[in-house]
Scaffold this active site. Structure first.
Site, PDB file in Angstrom:
ATOM      1  N   MET A   1       7.215  -3.546   5.704  1.00 12.27           N
ATOM      2  CA  MET A   1       7.907  -3.600   4.418  1.00 12.27           C
ATOM      3  C   MET A   1       8.760  -2.357   4.192  1.00 12.27           C
ATOM      4  SD  MET A   1       7.245  -6.569   3.636  1.00 12.27           S
ATOM      5  CE  MET A   1       8.339  -6.501   2.239  1.00 12.27           C
ATOM      6  N   GLU A   2       8.316  -1.230   4.704  1.00  9.88           N
ATOM      7  CA  GLU A   2       9.103  -0.003   4.582  1.00  9.88           C
ATOM      8  C   GLU A   2      10.393  -0.101   5.380  1.00  9.88           C
ATOM      9  OE1 GLU A   2       5.156   0.900   3.053  1.00  9.88           O
ATOM     10  OE2 GLU A   2       5.834  -0.207   4.808  1.00  9.88           O
TER      11      GLU A   2
ATOM     12  N   ASP B   1      27.441  -0.741  -2.939  1.00 16.87           N
ATOM     13  CA  ASP B   1      27.809   0.072  -4.100  1.00 16.87           C
ATOM     14  C   ASP B   1      29.012   0.962  -3.807  1.00 16.87           C
ATOM     15  OD1 ASP B   1      27.465   1.331  -6.727  1.00 16.87           O
ATOM     16  OD2 ASP B   1      26.783   3.070  -5.558  1.00 16.87           O
TER      17      ASP B   1
ATOM     18  N   HIS C   1       0.830  -1.201   0.000  1.00 15.85           N
ATOM     19  CA  HIS C   1       0.000   0.000   0.000  1.00 15.85           C
ATOM     20  C   HIS C   1       0.867   1.256   0.000  1.00 15.85           C
ATOM     21  CE1 HIS C   1      -2.938  -2.919   1.554  1.00 15.85           C
ATOM     22  NE2 HIS C   1      -3.832  -2.126   0.985  1.00 15.85           N
TER      23      HIS C   1
END
Length: 146
Positions: free
Chosen positions: A97-98, A112, A63
């Site tokens: 999930m965030e 990276d 969502h």
């Protein structure tokens, strides 16, 4: 997508963690501020917060919610970098999930930034540590694992 229209907004939070495993040379460069790409922890912190805010764009059934607070903490250890993120909202669905996305994106930013020093760095053990709010209430990994 689960319909949350009828649910009332409540205060919710979630904390997740993960680890970027690095060799001794990378750890030394992190501690000395000698990574050629720059301030690894600052870049990873901002990347993690941005990741939390963009979770619904990355996960097709997540969502779109208001991220009202997000913190990403990174700690250099002898084995690499520990990442911990806490996300808060006052919405109809949780922010697990965030928080997980924040950790994953922050960890990927570390990878990276240091991959030029060591191609063998790895991101792992991304997991939910705790959550509060919502229908299921509070949950904490430390109190639920055997």
């Amino acid at each position: 997508m689960v319909d949350v229209t009828e649910k009332q907004p409540t205060v919710r939070s979630a904390t997740a963690s993960g680890t970027v495993v690095c060799g001794p040379a990378v750890v030394a460069a992190l501690r000395d501020g000698a990574v050629p790409k720059g301030d690894v922890l600052a870049v990873a912190r901002i990347a993690g917060i941005a990741g939390a805010k963009r979770t619904a764009e990355l996960l097709p059934l997540a969502h779109v919610i208001g991220v009202h607070g997000a913190s990403v903490d990174l700690t250099v250890t002898d084995d690499g970098v520990d990442v911990r993120a806490t996300v808060r909202t006052a919405d109809r669905t949780g922010v697990e999930m965030e928080a997980l996305t924040a950790v994953a994106v922050a960890g990927l930013a570390v990878v990276d930034m240091v991959k030029g020093l060591d191609k063998s760095v790895e991101l792992g053990r991304v997991r939910l540590e705790s959550k509060t709010g919502g229908k299921s209430g509070a949950w904490n990994r430390e109190t639920t694992e055997p």
